[in-house]
Design a protein around this motif. Sequence first.
Motif, PDB file in Angstrom:
ATOM      1  N   LEU A   1      59.595  69.577 -20.821  1.00  5.36           N
ATOM      2  CA  LEU A   1      59.075  70.491 -19.803  1.00  5.36           C
ATOM      3  C   LEU A   1      57.615  70.201 -19.455  1.00  5.36           C
ATOM      4  CD1 LEU A   1      59.889  72.994 -18.110  1.00  5.36           C
ATOM      5  CD2 LEU A   1      58.915  74.397 -19.932  1.00  5.36           C
ATOM      6  N   GLU A   2      56.804  69.883 -20.474  1.00  6.44           N
ATOM      7  CA  GLU A   2      55.376  69.673 -20.226  1.00  6.44           C
ATOM      8  C   GLU A   2      55.088  68.424 -19.404  1.00  6.44           C
ATOM      9  OE1 GLU A   2      56.075  68.624 -24.702  1.00  6.44           O
ATOM     10  OE2 GLU A   2      56.783  70.101 -23.226  1.00  6.44           O
ATOM     11  N   GLU A   3      56.075  67.536 -19.271  1.00 10.13           N
ATOM     12  CA  GLU A   3      55.876  66.337 -18.454  1.00 10.13           C
ATOM     13  C   GLU A   3      55.916  66.653 -16.958  1.00 10.13           C
ATOM     14  OE1 GLU A   3      55.708  65.004 -21.829  1.00 10.13           O
ATOM     15  OE2 GLU A   3      57.878  65.026 -21.665  1.00 10.13           O
ATOM     16  N   VAL A   4      56.605  67.734 -16.593  1.00 13.51           N
ATOM     17  CA  VAL A   4      56.838  68.032 -15.184  1.00 13.51           C
ATOM     18  C   VAL A   4      55.729  68.928 -14.649  1.00 13.51           C
ATOM     19  CG1 VAL A   4      58.481  68.902 -13.481  1.00 13.51           C
ATOM     20  CG2 VAL A   4      59.315  67.852 -15.596  1.00 13.51           C
ATOM     21  N   ARG A   5      54.859  68.349 -13.846  1.00 14.27           N
ATOM     22  CA  ARG A   5      53.799  69.106 -13.178  1.00 14.27           C
ATOM     23  C   ARG A   5      54.041  69.081 -11.675  1.00 14.27           C
ATOM     24  NH1 ARG A   5      48.311  67.148 -16.438  1.00 14.27           N
ATOM     25  NH2 ARG A   5      48.917  67.986 -18.479  1.00 14.27           N
ATOM     26  N   GLU A   6      53.219  69.817 -10.939  1.00 11.07           N
ATOM     27  CA  GLU A   6      53.367  69.848  -9.481  1.00 11.07           C
ATOM     28  C   GLU A   6      52.968  68.500  -8.889  1.00 11.07           C
ATOM     29  OE1 GLU A   6      52.370  73.634  -7.243  1.00 11.07           O
ATOM     30  OE2 GLU A   6      51.230  73.926  -9.076  1.00 11.07           O
ATOM     31  N   GLY A   7      53.947  67.704  -8.536  1.00 13.04           N
ATOM     32  CA  GLY A   7      53.688  66.418  -7.916  1.00 13.04           C
ATOM     33  C   GLY A   7      53.146  65.363  -8.850  1.00 13.04           C
ATOM     34  N   HIS A  41      55.294  76.623  -1.015  1.00 10.29           N
ATOM     35  CA  HIS A  41      55.394  78.076  -1.145  1.00 10.29           C
ATOM     36  C   HIS A  41      56.729  78.572  -0.592  1.00 10.29           C
ATOM     37  CE1 HIS A  41      53.804  82.133  -1.613  1.00 10.29           C
ATOM     38  NE2 HIS A  41      54.241  82.419  -0.397  1.00 10.29           N
ATOM     39  N   LYS A  42      57.271  77.890   0.419  1.00 12.84           N
ATOM     40  CA  LYS A  42      58.531  78.296   1.036  1.00 12.84           C
ATOM     41  C   LYS A  42      59.683  78.298   0.027  1.00 12.84           C
ATOM     42  CE  LYS A  42      57.670  76.875   5.848  1.00 12.84           C
ATOM     43  NZ  LYS A  42      58.372  77.892   6.638  1.00 12.84           N
ATOM     44  N   VAL A  43      59.703  77.320  -0.877  1.00 10.70           N
ATOM     45  CA  VAL A  43      60.773  77.257  -1.879  1.00 10.70           C
ATOM     46  C   VAL A  43      60.414  78.104  -3.095  1.00 10.70           C
ATOM     47  CG1 VAL A  43      62.023  75.721  -3.456  1.00 10.70           C
ATOM     48  CG2 VAL A  43      61.600  75.013  -1.091  1.00 10.70           C
ATOM     49  N   TRP A  44      59.135  78.085  -3.469  1.00 10.88           N
ATOM     50  CA  TRP A  44      58.711  78.850  -4.650  1.00 10.88           C
ATOM     51  C   TRP A  44      59.042  80.329  -4.519  1.00 10.88           C
ATOM     52  CZ3 TRP A  44      54.981  82.746  -4.845  1.00 10.88           C
ATOM     53  CH2 TRP A  44      54.663  83.205  -6.124  1.00 10.88           C
ATOM     54  N   GLU A  99      55.182  78.047 -15.499  1.00 11.99           N
ATOM     55  CA  GLU A  99      54.558  78.392 -14.260  1.00 11.99           C
ATOM     56  C   GLU A  99      53.964  77.141 -13.602  1.00 11.99           C
ATOM     57  OE1 GLU A  99      52.995  80.731 -11.344  1.00 11.99           O
ATOM     58  OE2 GLU A  99      54.168  81.565 -12.947  1.00 11.99           O
ATOM     59  N   PRO A 100      54.239  76.878 -12.279  1.00 13.86           N
ATOM     60  CA  PRO A 100      55.163  77.645 -11.443  1.00 13.86           C
ATOM     61  C   PRO A 100      56.598  77.162 -11.613  1.00 13.86           C
ATOM     62  CG  PRO A 100      54.080  75.990 -10.115  1.00 13.86           C
ATOM     63  CD  PRO A 100      53.490  75.864 -11.490  1.00 13.86           C
ATOM     64  N   VAL A 101      57.523  78.037 -11.361  1.00 15.29           N
ATOM     65  CA  VAL A 101      58.932  77.693 -11.446  1.00 15.29           C
ATOM     66  C   VAL A 101      59.290  76.714 -10.332  1.00 15.29           C
ATOM     67  CG1 VAL A 101      59.693  79.627 -10.013  1.00 15.29           C
ATOM     68  CG2 VAL A 101      61.254  78.667 -11.720  1.00 15.29           C
ATOM     69  N   VAL A 102      60.261  75.860 -10.563  1.00 19.41           N
ATOM     70  CA  VAL A 102      60.777  74.795  -9.705  1.00 19.41           C
ATOM     71  C   VAL A 102      59.706  73.800  -9.255  1.00 19.41           C
ATOM     72  CG1 VAL A 102      62.790  76.109  -8.930  1.00 19.41           C
ATOM     73  CG2 VAL A 102      60.754  76.081  -7.465  1.00 19.41           C
ATOM     74  N   ARG A 103      58.624  73.693 -10.017  1.00 18.10           N
ATOM     75  CA  ARG A 103      57.680  72.606  -9.744  1.00 18.10           C
ATOM     76  C   ARG A 103      58.409  71.279  -9.949  1.00 18.10           C
ATOM     77  NH1 ARG A 103      56.748  74.823 -14.597  1.00 18.10           N
ATOM     78  NH2 ARG A 103      56.589  73.455 -16.419  1.00 18.10           N
ATOM     79  N   ARG A 128      64.539  85.044 -14.639  1.00 18.29           N
ATOM     80  CA  ARG A 128      65.113  85.961 -15.624  1.00 18.29           C
ATOM     81  C   ARG A 128      64.504  85.683 -16.997  1.00 18.29           C
ATOM     82  NH1 ARG A 128      66.272  87.599 -11.491  1.00 18.29           N
ATOM     83  NH2 ARG A 128      68.312  88.238 -10.605  1.00 18.29           N
ATOM     84  N   GLY A 129      64.439  86.726 -17.813  1.00 13.31           N
ATOM     85  CA  GLY A 129      63.928  86.554 -19.172  1.00 13.31           C
ATOM     86  C   GLY A 129      62.741  87.450 -19.418  1.00 13.31           C
ATOM     87  N   THR A 130      62.649  87.983 -20.624  1.00 11.32           N
ATOM     88  CA  THR A 130      61.560  88.898 -20.956  1.00 11.32           C
ATOM     89  C   THR A 130      60.323  88.174 -21.452  1.00 11.32           C
ATOM     90  OG1 THR A 130      62.496  89.142 -23.177  1.00 11.32           O
ATOM     91  CG2 THR A 130      63.123  90.788 -21.519  1.00 11.32           C
ATOM     92  N   GLY A 131      60.488  86.971 -21.996  1.00  8.83           N
ATOM     93  CA  GLY A 131      59.350  86.191 -22.479  1.00  8.83           C
ATOM     94  C   GLY A 131      58.934  85.192 -21.423  1.00  8.83           C
ATOM     95  N   ARG A 132      59.236  83.935 -21.653  1.00 10.81           N
ATOM     96  CA  ARG A 132      58.966  82.876 -20.682  1.00 10.81           C
ATOM     97  C   ARG A 132      60.144  82.816 -19.722  1.00 10.81           C
ATOM     98  NH1 ARG A 132      57.184  77.441 -23.390  1.00 10.81           N
ATOM     99  NH2 ARG A 132      56.487  77.069 -21.234  1.00 10.81           N
ATOM    100  N   SER A 133      59.976  83.367 -18.534  1.00  8.56           N
ATOM    101  CA  SER A 133      61.086  83.484 -17.591  1.00  8.56           C
ATOM    102  C   SER A 133      61.473  82.126 -17.020  1.00  8.56           C
ATOM    103  CB  SER A 133      60.704  84.448 -16.464  1.00  8.56           C
ATOM    104  OG  SER A 133      59.489  84.051 -15.862  1.00  8.56           O
ATOM    105  N   ARG A 134      62.752  82.024 -16.621  1.00 10.99           N
ATOM    106  CA  ARG A 134      63.284  80.776 -16.085  1.00 10.99           C
ATOM    107  C   ARG A 134      64.335  81.072 -15.022  1.00 10.99           C
ATOM    108  NH1 ARG A 134      64.599  80.621 -21.367  1.00 10.99           N
ATOM    109  NH2 ARG A 134      63.626  78.597 -21.774  1.00 10.99           N
TER     110      ARG A 134
END
Length: 452
Positions: free
Chosen positions: A275-281, A359-362, A316-320, A370-376
């Motif tokens: 997960l930590e490999e995937v950043r925005e762009g 922002h249109k997709v985000w 954060e952010p989701v679907v980056r 969904r999720g009470t801790g780290r949402s996904r």
Amino acid sequence: MSEDASLNDFTDAAEVEETHKGCEKELFGLGKIPTDWSIEPLSDIATIVQGNSPPSSTYNDKEEGIPFFQGNSEFGHFHPVADTWCSEPKKEAEKNNILISVRAPVGDLNIADRNCCIGRGLAALQPGSINGLYLYYNLTERRSWLSRLSTGSTFKSITKGDLQLLNVPVPPLREQRKVATILYTIDQGIEKSKKIEAQLDQTQKGLIQDFLTRGLQESETVKTGTKLGEIPSHWEVVAIEDILSDEEYSFTDGARYSLSSDEIQESGDARAILLEEVREGEFNDSSPKFATEEKYNEITHRAIYSGEVVVAKMAEPVVRACIVPDTYEKYLLGCADVVRIVPNDEIEDRFLMYCMNSHKVWRQAVAHLRGTGRSRINLENISELYIPKPPLSEQRDMVSILTGIDQQIENEQEYRNNLQRLKRGLQQDLLSGTVRTTDTNIEVPDEIAQHG
């Protein structure tokens, strides 16, 4: 030296006399220092002010009183940013005082750019018979050693007494100022580079929003009736599930095949994408992890290839999203929260990446978190997200412009990395006296001289 100096200027300024002659005094944390330098306890060259938190009733966010800092987590380099203010401070630091964290993380340092209130997690050093910037850089060079002084099994800290006994190497004042000038100039270049990168990033985000709303030619727009809002009238609206390649596993995550901690290694045959490999762009390759060839062969259906799009299910952010680089020969989905998306030949991979980071997709995706801790977001909901679909020629033109900005950002990062490497080498040599500035013609600017 000006803020606009180039890397060559920094290097030229650092061409100072190197000598090991007379390096006979030994100082713990720095090694040998020149014989014409003195060694002074910190308490003799600076006043130490231990922080003390005021009552919470005196805190406010209306900028009444002076900025209040509990620890250096609120600080950027030379740029304190206050979220809390205090109307009745107990302990204050003055402008240009060195702020040092005395609680975990011990040894973090900064410089106050104005008077401020300091809590018990900080101490302020008011330089006396020493240049404050020189002292700041000296302490940053010994930060790890300061951290080792800390005590406490659950909450590491150092005391005012620990600081008072800290020995500091003290060159003649003229040399202190020259050392500070070289390091400060490089720091200013680093800070300017960060600002340029931030401006480029904001410019790109604005362009993406404009492109996905009006296209390149400011086309006539229509309302889509979806959270995509308006798009050019000759574009289509499609869901992710509508643009997938017919290839098997063109849309998949690492669920049920995630690598366990024992299967993630520092070296191996296949680069594991976590997960930590995937950043925005941007694909983060700072701490690469790998899977064995045996594991790769076992779950080859979770293989990923360079040039493909990977998306994060977790904020954060989701679907980056980012593109897998060609750094390694083999890649493998390493966790359940990374998704591989292979589009068909009607969608460019990079255009898809820019869409996912818009922002249109985000704003569509956050509705599905969904999720009470780290949402996904789950895989099915990602498949239902809408993106605009321009003709391929327009996709390629937009990608060309946005990729050009990506290249500028990459160049800025490389330039900054060069400065940081230069500083690391120089700081160690200058502060130990291995490299001397005694006979060099370095102009000391006012912003250095004002520190003593």
